[in-house]
Design a protein around this motif. Structure first.
Motif, mmCIF file in Angstrom:
data_model
loop_
_atom_site.group_PDB
_atom_site.id
_atom_site.type_symbol
_atom_site.label_atom_id
_atom_site.label_comp_id
_atom_site.label_asym_id
_atom_site.label_seq_id
_atom_site.Cartn_x
_atom_site.Cartn_y
_atom_site.Cartn_z
ATOM 1 N N SER A 22 0.849 -1.193 0.000
ATOM 2 C CA SER A 22 0.000 0.000 0.000
ATOM 3 C C SER A 22 0.883 1.241 0.000
ATOM 4 O O SER A 22 2.007 1.241 0.471
ATOM 5 N N SER A 24 0.828 3.924 1.574
ATOM 6 C CA SER A 24 1.089 4.671 2.796
ATOM 7 C C SER A 24 2.207 4.049 3.622
ATOM 8 O O SER A 24 2.656 4.648 4.584
ATOM 9 N N ARG A 88 -6.655 11.071 15.742
ATOM 10 C CA ARG A 88 -7.486 10.446 14.707
ATOM 11 C C ARG A 88 -8.391 9.387 15.344
ATOM 12 O O ARG A 88 -9.574 9.296 15.017
ATOM 13 N N ASP A 89 -7.837 8.592 16.271
ATOM 14 C CA ASP A 89 -8.658 7.563 16.916
ATOM 15 C C ASP A 89 -9.768 8.190 17.742
ATOM 16 O O ASP A 89 -10.858 7.632 17.850
ATOM 17 N N LEU A 92 -12.290 8.823 15.308
ATOM 18 C CA LEU A 92 -12.919 7.589 14.829
ATOM 19 C C LEU A 92 -13.842 6.973 15.869
ATOM 20 O O LEU A 92 -14.682 6.142 15.541
ATOM 21 N N SER A 93 -13.670 7.348 17.132
ATOM 22 C CA SER A 93 -14.522 6.765 18.168
ATOM 23 C C SER A 93 -15.829 7.513 18.310
ATOM 24 O O SER A 93 -16.656 7.137 19.120
ATOM 25 N N ASP A 94 -15.997 8.568 17.564
ATOM 26 C CA ASP A 94 -17.166 9.420 17.726
ATOM 27 C C ASP A 94 -17.927 9.506 16.408
ATOM 28 O O ASP A 94 -17.314 9.673 15.352
ATOM 29 N N PRO A 95 -19.245 9.369 16.451
ATOM 30 C CA PRO A 95 -20.009 9.387 15.187
ATOM 31 C C PRO A 95 -19.768 10.650 14.366
ATOM 32 O O PRO A 95 -19.559 10.574 13.155
ATOM 33 N N ARG A 98 -16.283 10.666 12.904
ATOM 34 C CA ARG A 98 -16.214 9.767 11.741
ATOM 35 C C ARG A 98 -16.803 10.440 10.521
ATOM 36 O O ARG A 98 -16.295 10.296 9.413
ATOM 37 N N LEU A 101 -14.328 12.821 9.120
ATOM 38 C CA LEU A 101 -13.257 12.142 8.399
ATOM 39 C C LEU A 101 -13.732 11.612 7.054
ATOM 40 O O LEU A 101 -12.972 11.489 6.108
ATOM 41 N N ARG A 102 -14.990 11.250 6.997
ATOM 42 C CA ARG A 102 -15.543 10.723 5.763
ATOM 43 C C ARG A 102 -15.757 11.845 4.741
ATOM 44 O O ARG A 102 -15.405 11.709 3.572
ATOM 45 N N ARG A 104 -14.508 14.997 4.946
ATOM 46 C CA ARG A 104 -13.315 15.836 4.838
ATOM 47 C C ARG A 104 -13.640 17.267 4.418
ATOM 48 O O ARG A 104 -13.148 17.749 3.397
ATOM 49 N N GLU A 153 -4.521 10.293 6.018
ATOM 50 C CA GLU A 153 -5.677 10.610 6.842
ATOM 51 C C GLU A 153 -5.283 11.486 8.035
ATOM 52 O O GLU A 153 -5.984 12.435 8.396
#
Lengths: 284, 508
Positions: A22, A24, A88-89, A92-95, A98, A101-102, A104, A153
């Motif tokens: 990949s 990255s 970032r995590d 990602l742990s929060d609706p 997320r 991040l989706r 952007r 990301e």
């Protein structure tokens, strides 16, 4: 025989293994063969380069705190290995995080219609933001693009943090001179854990004694209280809360409103003026 | 230990001699209340109980022993068990090569339906938190020009039980009583029937009660056992009769199982017959997920996780369940934790799949991930609680415990059934030794050999699984995560350490 055979096996396995490298994943490289960027504007750095960048930008920004580019570079150089992933995590742990991040979303004067913001009701987040920009005379377009973070990301997370920074200013009402900036950085450090925000606190040594005292008695305790108690600020979808009442948002995020620094300064200045006038009258 | 009259615990004098002194003649079964006498009575007709029966019947030394087996389920049904060729039961076990060779030695392996059995030659295990991995195959022991050696063989438990029943049927029914559809109503010490009969005061006497439709018509039967074998599972009645305590704890975890159909692998396996088992530890979700190969691109899933997560997984609609399984082998702990809590309604059953597609783009995928699961066989999603139990001892006068009655371990290494069948192998050897040397097969001194052979290996494997479970349940990037990834990396790079571990796991 067996040695040869084993080597043969390894080669066979390497051939059959999927060549699914990949983009990255960064393998060690030297200055002479820099790998291709992982995203537009990305500058891959070696560890030594990153360290030098962090050191140089730290010293530079301490000498001249107005160099936003150096502060940005310091933020990027010190965000890896751990801190930006943690942020970032947290997203990602929060609706909502997320969703950010989706989608952007980017915050510029184009994506945010400033004239529309000024028409929003008084005390709404959007109006407060526009008012703050006008008062401080800044624009959302002055933010640099992230270039030194390898993960694409995480680079966006850094970008998002940077672009939201003005919103934090607006919601807390803190101005952009060193004193207000430091108070906000202290809050951000406890909230985002980004090392740059913590390192910025070294600018404390540049402040005047009166400012130092004010910072230690007023704004630092406020920053600690709010920073530890508040929700992750990065997970606020600012574009969606523009019409919300700013007090309501502060209550939701569990942030108190700090004392207004510009007001304090004004009062002090007036006091000094009055003092001076009185002295002049007395001397006359 | 259960109370037994002191007379029996005196220095051993064989019953014949004692009778010779007191009564002069032996009379068996003349009275109606005297129980039928059996040499070996096995309670429980699972793989361990049936394995013991098959082993005893197959050996020329012990084939003349009078044996009985009591099973509460219908053994005829188990013997007639059949499924469509592309359907698989969700109760699947892995058999290590030493277990397979035991099954071959008792002639049961030939009765296994080989089309439903899958060998695998490679096992990929990795840590979802740190990404450190280890691969288990025998390549360090073999040359690349040989066929790859099997790591383990996957078989449905029903297939194995059917094979054992067929093998037992093959060996004839002389001196054999199968009490199918029957439960043990009570176990007690027998009484001294002198002078008419033998002194049964140390013999366990079972009352066998038929269940089902025959319960009213048939009367309970009383049988006495020279050796009573408890192969009756975790809540063993035989164990409680023998008054043997157990130590252990519940893991607070459930194993979610399902039979899945997999996609074609992205790169064809090399050599073509090579199959791989996959296991990924998910510290944030409470345990490992494993995908073990079955024939024809099917696989069986075992996912050890918290009861809440297990209930959530079972409640998901099929597409969402598949997305969760695929995500569990691919995504980060943060994403998995989030997805485990996602509200799922039947209207948007694609949201899990969406989430997986999106996150897979931003997550670096390791090279060893399994092919995607594409379908769940209907009705195979189930879960069971995970526990650790170890009996304080395996033997007591005229009593031996085997299999789950003696030990229950965490399934993360797939060792439970193998330990049970290793017990059976050891116990049947012990009985053979006793018979060929004219010893009493129920005597404590005879059984000592079985106990000493099996107690330590079982404790070792059970303890290792327990340790692994605990190590891989520490979430986050702390010192424990660092230590375990370091350890895994070291073991993976040192062939002799790895082969030592693998040999231990395979029971060589």
């Amino acid at each position: 025989m067996s040695v040869l055979g084993r080597r043969g096996a390894i080669e066979l396995r390497a051939l059959t293994a999927s060549s699914n490298l990949s983009a990255s994943t960064l393998r060690p490289f030297s200055v002479l063969n820099r790998p291709p960027p992982n995203y537009p504007g990305h500058v891959p750095l070696t560890t030594i380069e990153r360290g030098a960048l962090a050191l140089g930008s730290a010293i530079g920004s301490l000498i001249n705190p107005r160099r936003a580019d150096l502060i940005a570079a310091l933020g990027e150089a010190t965000a890896t290995p751990f801190f930006i992933y943690r942020l970032r995590d947290a997203m990602l742990s929060d609706p909502t995080g997320r969703r950010i991040l989706r989608d952007r979303p980017r915050i510029t004067s184009e994506t945010l219609n400033m004239t529309h913001l000024r028409t929003l009701p008084e005390n709404s987040v959007g109006r407060t933001y526009a008012k703050w920009l006008d008062r401080e005379g800044v624009s959302p377009d002055t933010r640099d693009n992230v270039q030194y973070i390898d993960n694409e990301e995480c680079a966006y997370v850094m970008q998002r943090y940077r672009e939201c920074h003005d919103f934090y200013h607006a919601v807390t009402g803190l101005p952009i001179f060193v004193e207000g900036e430091l108070a906000l950085k202290a809050l951000e450090f406890l909230n985002t854990l980004l090392p740059m925000t913590g390192l910025s606190l070294f600018a404390f040594v540049r402040m005047k004694p009166a400012e130092k005292e004010r910072f230690l008695t007023l704004h630092l305790p406020w920053a600690i209280r709010s920073g530890l108690g508040s929700k992750e600020l990065i997970n606020v979808y600012w574009e969606e809360v523009l019409e919300k009442d700013v007090d309501e948002l502060r209550a939701e995020l569990n942030i108190e409103r700090p004392p207004d620094l510009r007001e304090i300064r004004k009062m002090i200045r007036q006091q000094q003026k009055r003092e001076k006038e009185r002295q002049q009258q007395a001397s006359n | 230990m259960r109370p037994i009259s002191r007379a029996v615990l005196r220095p051993y004098v064989c019953p014949t001699c004692r009778h010779g002194i007191s009564a002069g003649r032996r009379r068996f079964g003349s009275k109606s209340d005297s129980p039928d006498l059996y040499d070996v009575v096995c309670v429980g007709g699972g793989p361990a109980g049936l394995g013991l029966l098959a082993a005893l019947r197959a050996s020329p030394i012990t084939s003349k022993l009078k044996v009985a087996l009591i099973e509460s389920q219908d053994l005829r049904k188990a013997k007639a068990w059949d499924l469509e060729p592309n359907q698989f039961s969700n109760r699947v076990s892995s058999l290590t090569p030493s277990t397979v060779s035991f099954l071959r030695s008792i002639g049961a392996y030939d009765h296994l339906d080989v089309n439903r059995v899958q060998d695998y030659q490679d096992m990929q295990v990795w840590d979802g938190q740190t990404g450190s991995r280890i691969s288990f195959d025998w390549s360090m022991e073999t040359s690349p020009f040989e066929d790859m050696r099997t790591v383990a063989t996957m078989t449905e438990n029903a297939n194995l039980v059917r094979a054992l029943l067929r093998r037992i049927a093959d060996l004839g029914d002389e001196n054999l009583s199968l009490f199918s559809n029957a439960t043990v109503a009570s176990i007690e010490n027998g009484s001294d029937l002198k002078p008419e009969g033998p002194d049964l005061s140390a013999w366990p006497v079972l009352t066998v009660k038929p269940t089902g439709p025959a319960a009213e018509t048939e009367t309970p039967k009383r049988i006495a056992a020279r050796l009573l074998v408890g192969a009756d599972g975790i809540n063993s009645p035989v164990r409680s009769f023998a008054d043997i305590p157990t130590q252990g704890w519940d893991y607070g975890r459930h194993g979610v199982v399902a039979t899945l159909a997999l996609d074609e692998p992205a790169t064809p396996p090399f050599p073509a017959s090579k199959r791989t088992a996959y296991q990924r530890f998910l510290p944030a979700l409470g345990g490992p997920i494993a995908l073990l190969p079955l024939p024809d691109n099917h696989a069986t899933l075992v996912w050890s996780t918290t009861p809440e997560n297990a209930a959530y997984l079972k409640s998901l609609p099929t597409p969402a369940f598949l997305a969760m399984v695929n995500a569990a082998f691919r995504l980060d702990m943060t994403d998995l934790t989030y997805m485990m809590g996602m509200q799922s309604s039947s209207s948007d059953s694609t949201s899990h799949q969406d989430e997986l597609t999106w996150r897979a783009q931003h997550t670096p995928l390791p090279s060893q991930i399994p092919p995607a699961a594409t379908a769940v066989q209907a009705g195979t999603v189930a879960s069971f609680p995970l526990r650790f139990r170890h009996a304080a001892q395996y033997i007591s006068p005229r009593i031996a415990l085997v299999g789950d009655a003696a030990h229950v371990i965490h399934p993360l290494a797939g060792q439970g059934l193998n330990l049970g069948l290793a017990d059976v192998a050891s116990l049947s050897k012990t009985i053979q030794y006793a018979v060929s040397h004219g010893m009493d097969i129920g005597d404590l001194l005879t059984l000592e050999r079985y106990s000493s052979e099996r107690y330590l290996p079982n404790a070792k494997i059970g303890g290792a699984c327990d340790l692994l479970h605990k190590m891989y349940n520490v979430p986050g990037e702390g010192p424990v995560a660092l230590a375990r990834s370091l350890g895994l990396g070291v073991v993976d790079r040192l062939p002799f350490v790895k082969s030592f571990l693998m040999k231990n796991a395979e029971g060589y």
